[in-house]
Design a protein around this motif. Structure first.
Motif, PDB file in Angstrom:
ATOM      1  N   LYS A 101       0.671  -1.332  -0.067  1.00 16.39           N
ATOM      2  CA  LYS A 101       0.235   0.102  -0.012  1.00 16.39           C
ATOM      3  C   LYS A 101       0.997   1.161  -0.083  1.00 16.39           C
ATOM      4  O   LYS A 101       0.547   2.234  -0.932  1.00 16.39           O
ATOM      5  CB  LYS A 101      -0.872  -0.043   1.358  1.00 16.39           C
ATOM      6  CG  LYS A 101      -1.813   1.027   1.227  1.00 16.39           C
ATOM      7  CD  LYS A 101      -2.789   0.933   2.297  1.00 16.39           C
ATOM      8  CE  LYS A 101      -3.888   1.992   2.185  1.00 16.39           C
ATOM      9  NZ  LYS A 101      -5.267   1.690   2.716  1.00 16.39           N
ATOM     10  N   LEU A 158       1.105   4.053  -2.904  1.00 19.31           N
ATOM     11  CA  LEU A 158       0.830   5.522  -2.449  1.00 19.31           C
ATOM     12  C   LEU A 158       2.080   6.384  -3.145  1.00 19.31           C
ATOM     13  O   LEU A 158       1.949   7.309  -3.631  1.00 19.31           O
ATOM     14  CB  LEU A 158       0.786   5.811  -1.059  1.00 19.31           C
ATOM     15  CG  LEU A 158      -0.756   5.411  -0.711  1.00 19.31           C
ATOM     16  CD1 LEU A 158      -0.614   5.690   1.092  1.00 19.31           C
ATOM     17  CD2 LEU A 158      -1.588   6.365  -1.204  1.00 19.31           C
ATOM     18  N   GLU A 182      -5.873   8.557   2.300  1.00 19.00           N
ATOM     19  CA  GLU A 182      -4.950   8.237   1.134  1.00 19.00           C
ATOM     20  C   GLU A 182      -4.898   9.518   0.132  1.00 19.00           C
ATOM     21  O   GLU A 182      -3.878   9.798  -0.207  1.00 19.00           O
ATOM     22  CB  GLU A 182      -5.291   6.971   0.286  1.00 19.00           C
ATOM     23  CG  GLU A 182      -5.157   5.833   1.066  1.00 19.00           C
ATOM     24  CD  GLU A 182      -6.401   5.474   2.122  1.00 19.00           C
ATOM     25  OE1 GLU A 182      -7.281   6.161   2.280  1.00 19.00           O
ATOM     26  OE2 GLU A 182      -6.152   4.371   2.471  1.00 19.00           O
ATOM     27  N   GLU A 230       5.707   9.550   3.947  1.00 19.96           N
ATOM     28  CA  GLU A 230       4.472   8.919   4.636  1.00 19.96           C
ATOM     29  C   GLU A 230       4.547   8.611   5.852  1.00 19.96           C
ATOM     30  O   GLU A 230       3.848   8.733   7.009  1.00 19.96           O
ATOM     31  CB  GLU A 230       4.189   7.827   3.624  1.00 19.96           C
ATOM     32  CG  GLU A 230       2.456   7.329   3.987  1.00 19.96           C
ATOM     33  CD  GLU A 230       2.681   5.778   4.629  1.00 19.96           C
ATOM     34  OE1 GLU A 230       3.615   4.940   3.854  1.00 19.96           O
ATOM     35  OE2 GLU A 230       2.187   5.547   5.576  1.00 19.96           O
ATOM     36  N   LEU A 280      -1.590   8.235   7.382  1.00 19.54           N
ATOM     37  CA  LEU A 280      -2.750   7.416   7.419  1.00 19.54           C
ATOM     38  C   LEU A 280      -3.351   6.880   8.908  1.00 19.54           C
ATOM     39  O   LEU A 280      -2.240   6.929   9.835  1.00 19.54           O
ATOM     40  CB  LEU A 280      -2.615   6.132   6.738  1.00 19.54           C
ATOM     41  CG  LEU A 280      -2.407   6.061   5.260  1.00 19.54           C
ATOM     42  CD1 LEU A 280      -1.848   4.832   4.542  1.00 19.54           C
ATOM     43  CD2 LEU A 280      -3.175   6.736   4.516  1.00 19.54           C
ATOM     44  N   GLU A 310      -5.254   1.487   9.628  1.00 23.58           N
ATOM     45  CA  GLU A 310      -5.069   1.424   8.250  1.00 23.58           C
ATOM     46  C   GLU A 310      -3.831   0.562   8.385  1.00 23.58           C
ATOM     47  O   GLU A 310      -3.177   0.181   9.089  1.00 23.58           O
ATOM     48  CB  GLU A 310      -4.706   2.593   7.165  1.00 23.58           C
ATOM     49  CG  GLU A 310      -6.067   3.530   7.387  1.00 23.58           C
ATOM     50  CD  GLU A 310      -6.604   3.333   6.007  1.00 23.58           C
ATOM     51  OE1 GLU A 310      -6.304   2.435   5.144  1.00 23.58           O
ATOM     52  OE2 GLU A 310      -7.873   3.796   5.679  1.00 23.58           O
ATOM     53  N   SER A 361      -0.535   0.319   6.552  1.00 23.40           N
ATOM     54  CA  SER A 361       0.513   0.832   5.778  1.00 23.40           C
ATOM     55  C   SER A 361       1.681   0.994   6.627  1.00 23.40           C
ATOM     56  O   SER A 361       1.549   0.920   7.925  1.00 23.40           O
ATOM     57  CB  SER A 361       0.189   2.252   5.060  1.00 23.40           C
ATOM     58  OG  SER A 361       0.547   3.119   6.089  1.00 23.40           O
TER      59      SER A 361
END
Lengths: 380, 337
Positions: free
Chosen positions: B132, B136, B198, B271, B281, B285, B287
């Motif tokens: 994921k 992204l 996202e 991220e 996130l 989630e 990730s």
């Protein structure tokens, strides 16, 4: 009598002529133009940041739960009044409860950061008819929502510790990275170069955040390998000790080394292929002499440009390190502000950091002229 | 044959005698072959072939390709074998009792990377999350590269727009990037509460992220628009978009490819950083950033909760960085001979 007068006139004339000549100096004109364009950028930046802040909904300034508890306690009118006063304090509405337009908040913020003496009302009486207390000073960057401290004062108070930590880390970085970079540049493709490249790639792969967290444990654990040194997990602001700062300094410089090495090596290898190095070699100079007296001097010019940026970076501090080792520096002021969504702190620091960054680039360009006489700043 | 050299060849009497004594039938004159004479012994230069040849001879590139292949295989295959309980979020004790999973378990054969504080299996979570996060990062990088390249080409061509773009670049580049990302994320989160995390992440990373690439492309465009072949195109009346697409873009492709492979690990790291400050996130989630953020809370007691996602993160950064460095060497035509 007449004679001396005219001589004095001549002197004054030549003095003014010198000043006039100085004013028309292309470097000076360039710097003036740069400062003016930086000011324009700063105004646009204030506009951008204020627009972003303006887009936030009101319940970030007055929490909904507090508002509803006020309604339950005192009724709707008092709660609404209270909400209005809080919003007024953060410059969202005027005293009648009308929303302040965006352009007005931008102009007001520009007025706040203009370096002129001004009085800004900060405390009112209960009915908001009279100002009780004024803030007086030159640059006003707002007031924290959580601690109600003034952002600029808070920032200035936190600069020394950040500066100390980051400068020591940088010093250590340069002490290690410069000899390494030079050793790698001496024989591109040699054994030292290959080992260095592997080190750089592996070092780049380390996620900074995770590295700092692990090192915090490794150095801080009283039963671990560094337990004998008693570094401690955290920096204790009430009982400050330099010993607590050793692990963050070591970790920061460890991660900063590759960045310095890569550029130094690249500039030096570029210089090594130039004609003057071939000439120096054919003259019979030793490799070390070529490296240190000829190549390094030329290769260092692009790196010198970064010196002011480095200093200002040191003032800004490191977000992660200060958060993890709980060092009360400027970086943690910012991260705490972000996590608590302290809007005035975020806005103030955004403007402050950008202004410092512009200053750093300008100073970097000016310093470069003094280091390299071949460079002339003139612009278009 | 005679008088090829400037000086006359002095042939002694003895040599001439030897020459006359040789039987002339021993020699057959070579016939001139038209096709043979047109043939080039050296192979014609092809840019992409040379890139491939240089690239494949680098040990770093081989390691990067193997590492990338392994990584892609594992993020595609491992989630396929995931049992249903691997991603289940346990909050209450009854939920734990129902599934029989214990949270904060150290690595074992049943749970290769251990379990996290909500009872998810870290082995499956890490690889699914890596997929994921990578997706992204690839989407954000693709957006940045497309916008950056197009705007950069445009910027290089439209000299009248230059002051505006330069001002915009000065404006954005002076704000520390992490600060800008987070400010944008906050504003987006508060202003558009219905937006998914996202989309918010991608928008806040890309909305100003293309400026650096655009400036670079603009500088390169300025350098090469004054080369002879572009002046010739202009003189022949080629429209600007055709010059951009056919003359400039192939030249810039090398730069863009290198930039892409270095952008991806940067985006993954961003991220993670934003998740650490609670702006990436959410923790529910799957990730890399979210798993790391969840693991940070108690990593003193349960270090594997941090080691596992950190290992995956390091793997991503290592692979793409190595790939980018090797590519940038191979794409440089100077290294081809």
């Amino acid at each position: 009598m007449e004679n001396t007068l005219s001589r004095g006139n001549q002197k004054i004339n030549s003095f003014f002529r010198a000043i006039w000549k100085g004013l028309r100096n292309p470097t000076f004109l360039y710097i003036v133009r740069r400062i003016l364009s930086s000011l324009l950028t700063l105004v646009l930046l204030v506009a951008l940041v204020t627009t972003l802040i303006h887009m936030l909904p009101d319940n970030k300034f007055v929490s909904d739960s507090e508002y509803s508890s006020m309604i339950a306690k005192y009724g709707q009118t008092i709660a609404d009044n209270w909400r209005k006063t809080v919003l007024f304090k953060y410059g969202r509405v005027d005293l009648n409860g009308n929303r302040i337009p965006l352009i007005q908040s931008i102009l007001q913020y520009i007025y706040y950061i203009l370096p002129i003496y001004k009085e800004i009302p900060i405390t009112w009486n209960n009915r908001y008819t009279k100002v009780i207390k004024y803030w007086t000073g030159f640059v006003y960057l707002g007031r924290s929502m959580t601690s109600s401290a003034f952002v600029l004062d808070e920032f200035v108070a936190r600069v020394p510790i950040s500066f100390q930590v980051t400068m020591l880390a940088l010093l250590l970085t340069y002490i290690i990275a410069y000899p390494l970079g030079i050793a790698m540049a001496k024989k591109p493709g040699g054994v030292v170069d290959k080992i260095g490249n592997v080190f750089i790639v592996l070092n780049y792969a380390i996620p900074a955040l995770v590295f700092y967290l692990f090192m915090n444990i490794v150095f801080g654990d009283p039963n671990g390998i560094f337990g004998w040194a008693k570094f401690g997990y955290y920096y204790n602001a009430n009982n400050p000790s330099f010993w607590n700062l050793v692990p963050p300094i070591l970790c920061m410089s460890f991660l900063a080394i590759p960045g310095v090495i890569i550029w130094l090596r690249r500039f030096m290898v570029d210089e090594l292929n130039s004609d003057y190095v071939k000439f120096a070699r054919s003259k019979g100079l030793s490799e070390n002499k070529i490296m240190y007296t000829h190549v390094l001097r030329n290769a260092i010019v692009p790196l010198v440009r970064n010196i002011p940026a480095t200093f200002i970076g040191a003032i800004v501090g490191s977000y992660f390190v200060e958060k993890i080792w709980s060092i009360p520096g400027t970086g943690s002021l910012f991260t705490d502000g972000l996590q608590a969504l302290d809007v005035p702190v975020i806005q103030g620091l955004c403007v402050l950091y950008s202004a410092m960054s512009m200053l750093a680039f300008l100073l970097g360009d000016i310093i470069t002229i003094f280091f390299d006489p071949r460079i002339k700043l003139q612009g278009e | 044959m005679e008088q090829v050299l400037d000086k006359p060849i002095i042939v002694s009497q003895i040599d001439m005698d030897e020459y006359n004594a040789i039987d002339k039938d021993l020699f057959t004159p070579v016939e001139l072959d038209k096709e043979e004479s047109e043939h080039l012994a050296a192979e014609p230069y092809s840019y992409w072939k040379s890139v491939f040849r240089v690239f494949i001879h680098k040990p770093g590139a081989i390691i990067a390709i193997i590492s990338l292949a392994l990584f892609l295989l594992s993020i595609i295959l491992i989630p396929l074998f995931a049992p249903s309980w691997a991603y289940e979020f346990h909050v209450t004790d009854t939920q734990f009792k129902a599934t029989g999973i214990i949270n904060n378990m150290p690595p074992s054969w049943a749970h290769l990377f251990g379990t996290d504080s909500v009872g998810r299996d870290l082995f499956f979570c890490c690889f699914t999350g890596a997929g994921k996060s990578l997706l992204l990062a690839i989407i954000s990088s693709a957006i940045i590269i497309v916008i950056g390249t197009l705007v950069g080409l445009f910027w290089g061509f439209m000299r009248k727009l230059d002051p505006i773009f330069i001002e915009l670049y000065n404006l954005i580049s002076n704000i520390p990037s992490l600060l800008l990302y987070m400010l944008l994320a906050i504003v987006l989160r508060e202003s558009f509460p219905t937006m998914t995390a996202e989309v918010r992440l991608i928008i806040s990373l890309t909305i100003f992220g293309w400026l650096g690439l655009a400036l670079f492309i603009r500088n390169q465009t300025l350098i090469i628009t004054n080369r002879e072949y572009n002046i010739a195109s202009k003189a022949l009346g080629t429209p600007a978009w055709r010059i951009m697409m056919k003359n400039l873009l192939p030249y810039l492709l090398a730069v863009i490819i290198t930039d892409a492979s270095l952008l991806i690990p940067g985006m993954v790291s961003s991220e993670v950083s934003m998740s650490y400050f609670g702006l990436g996130l959410p923790k529910v989630e799957i990730s890399i950033g979210a798993i790391l953020n969840l693991g940070i809370a108690d990593f003193n007691q349960y270090p594997w909760q941090l080691i596992a996602p950190a290992f995956i993160l390091a793997w991503i950064i290592f692979t793409f960085y190595l790939l980018g460095v090797s590519l940038s060497d191979a794409l440089d035509p100077k290294t081809h001979r």
